[in-house]
Design an enzyme around this catalytic site. Structure first.
Site, PDB file in Angstrom:
ATOM      1  N   CYS A  48       1.354  39.541  18.109  1.00 37.41           N
ATOM      2  CA  CYS A  48       1.759  39.971  19.449  1.00 37.41           C
ATOM      3  C   CYS A  48       3.253  40.254  19.575  1.00 37.41           C
ATOM      4  O   CYS A  48       3.728  40.579  20.662  1.00 37.41           O
ATOM      5  CB  CYS A  48       1.380  38.895  20.461  1.00 37.41           C
ATOM      6  SG  CYS A  48       2.195  37.301  20.166  1.00 37.41           S
ATOM      7  N   GLN A  49       4.011  40.138  18.486  1.00 38.90           N
ATOM      8  CA  GLN A  49       5.468  40.242  18.610  1.00 38.90           C
ATOM      9  C   GLN A  49       5.923  41.554  19.234  1.00 38.90           C
ATOM     10  O   GLN A  49       6.889  41.596  19.991  1.00 38.90           O
ATOM     11  CB  GLN A  49       6.129  40.059  17.229  1.00 38.90           C
ATOM     12  CG  GLN A  49       6.072  38.636  16.707  1.00 38.90           C
ATOM     13  CD  GLN A  49       4.780  38.342  15.950  1.00 38.90           C
ATOM     14  OE1 GLN A  49       3.807  39.088  16.032  1.00 38.90           O
ATOM     15  NE2 GLN A  49       4.757  37.250  15.208  1.00 38.90           N
TER      16      GLN A  49
END
Length: 338
Positions: free
Chosen positions: A80-81
Site C-alpha cells: 500500500c505504500q
C-alpha cells in the site's frame, strides 16, 4: 462447507489469523518478505507460508494447486505504500499495480469469495481510478463487489485504524459487519504489561486482556526500548493523550514531523500502529510501546510470536491487518455464503 482459502501478500499473518479464528483453513500463504514468512510459519503447525514473489505463481502452478484443493476464498492486502496518505502517493509506484496479480490469481482459481484490503488512500489516488479499476476487473470475472472503509476500533480492536476492504462474492452482494458500540482503550488493552519483561506480574485486568492471554503463560516480544536522556526528558513532560505542541514552543522543532512525540490516550483507542514506532509513546511510561504492546493494540493474542530483529518485528506488526477485524469480516462471509 469447504473452508480452504489462500492468503496473498500475507505478511506475518494478521488476516489469516482472523479467518482461522472464524473456522477457515489457509492452505497457501505467500509473501516475498522472508522475516514475515518465518513468523507466519512459526505460528502455524503446518507451514503453508512460502517466500515468493506473487508474479512467480504462474498459471501452471495455480492450475495444479486448485486440482489438489477445493479453494473457497482468496484474501490479501497488496502493498500500500504508493497509495498511503503518509507516503509520496506516486501513481507510478510499481507496487500500486500488484492488485493486477491478485486479480489474476482470483480469475484463475475462481473461488466463492475474495477479500482485498488496503489503505483508504487508494480510494482517492489518481482521482479514484484505482478503486474503479479494481471493482470493474472483479465484476468482469464474475463477482459482485462491495467496498467500504472500516475503522478497527469499531470492531473490538483498541486502535483507530481505517482501511478499505473490497469484498466480492459470486451471485451475492456482501453485507459488511455492524460496528460495535463499545470501544477498547489502550489502558484496557495493555495495562497488565506494564513493568513486565518475560512474565506476567498480574492477573488479566479486563475482558480484552483475558482474551489476549488465553493460550499464553509467558511473555514474548516485550523488550523495552532505551531512549536518549533528551527524548525521555521531553516525553515525561507530555500528558496522557497529549502531544509536543502542548509544551513550550522551544520543543516543537526537535523532530520536524507533525505527529512526533504523541502520547497514547489511556481512555481511548490507540492511534494507528505504524511500522516505525519512534514517535508514539506509552500513555504513562516514558518510552515507545514494546512489540508485544503494539501487537496487543493490533489484536494479536500473546501466543503469537514475532521473529526477526526488533526493527523487523515492529514492521511486521505495523503492516498487519488486525486479526479481530479480519475475524468479523470472515464471520459475515461465512454466514452469507453458507
Amino acid at each position: 462447507m469447504n473452508n480452504e482459502i489462500i492468503d496473498l501478500f500475507c505478511g506475518c499473518g494478521g488476516l489469516s489469523r482472523g479467518f482461522e479464528l472464524a473456522g477457515f483453513n489457509v492452505c497457501l500463504a505467500i509473501d516475498m518478505w522472508k522475516d514475515a514468512i518465518q513468523t507466519y510459519n512459526y505460528n502455524h503447525k503446518k507451514a503453508t507460508g512460502i517466500c515468493k514473489d506473487i508474479r512467480m505463481l504462474d498459471n501452471e502452478f495455480l492450475n495444479n494447486f486448485k486440482k489438489e484443493h477445493n479453494i473457497i476464498g482468496i484474501i490479501g492486502g497488496p502493498p500500500c505504500q504508493g497509495y498511503s496518505t503518509v507516503g509520496k502517493r506516486d501513481i507510478n509506484d510499481d507496487r500500486n499495480y500488484l492488485y493486477l496479480e491478485y486479480c489474476r490469481v482470483v480469475e484463475n482459481i475462481q473461488p466463492e469469495f475474495f477479500v482485498l484490503e488496503n489503505v483508504k488512500g487508494l480510494l482517492t489516488l489518481n482521482g479514484g481510478a484505482f478503486k474503479e479499476d479494481i471493482e470493474n476487473r472483479f465484476k468482469k470475472i464474475g463477482y459482485k463487489v462491495k467496498s467500504k472503509v472500516l475503522n478497527a476500533a469499531d470492531f473490538g480492536v483498541p486502535q483507530n485504524r481505517q482501511r478499505v476492504f473490497f469484498v466480492g462474492i459470486k451471485n451475492k452482494v456482501f453485507k459488511f459487519p455492524k460496528e460495535k458500540k463499545d470501544k477498547i482503550s489502550t489502558l484496557e488493552a495493555i495495562s497488565d504489561l506494564e513493568k513486565c519483561i518475560d512474565q506476567y506480574l498480574t492477573e488479566p485486568q479486563t475482558d480484552y486482556q483475558k482474551v489476549m492471554r488465553k493460550n499464553s503463560n509467558k511473555l514474548n516480544n516485550n523488550e523495552t526500548t532505551n531512549h536518549s536522556v533528551q527524548t525521555i526528558n521531553i516525553i515525561e513532560k507530555i500528558p496522557d493523550g497529549g502531544k509536543i505542541k502542548d509544551l513550550d514552543e522551544k520543543y516543537w522543532n526537535i523532530r520536524k514531523y507533525n505527529k512526533a512525540f504523541q502520547r497514547m490516550n489511556s481512555k481511548l483507542p490507540s492511534n494507528t500502529i505504524d511500522t516505525g514506532h519512534r514517535n508514539y509513546f506509552h500513555y504513562k511510561e516514558n518510552r515507545i510501546p514494546t512489540v508485544r504492546e503494539s501487537a496487543r493494540i493490533q489484536s494479536f493474542s500473546d501466543d503469537f510470536i514475532f521473529l526477526g530483529s526488533k526493527t523487523s518485528q515492529y514492521k511486521q506488526v505495523g503492516n498487519a491487518v488486525p486479526p479481530l477485524l479480519a475475524y468479523e469480516i470472515a464471520i459475515e462471509i461465512k454466514k452469507q455464503i453458507k
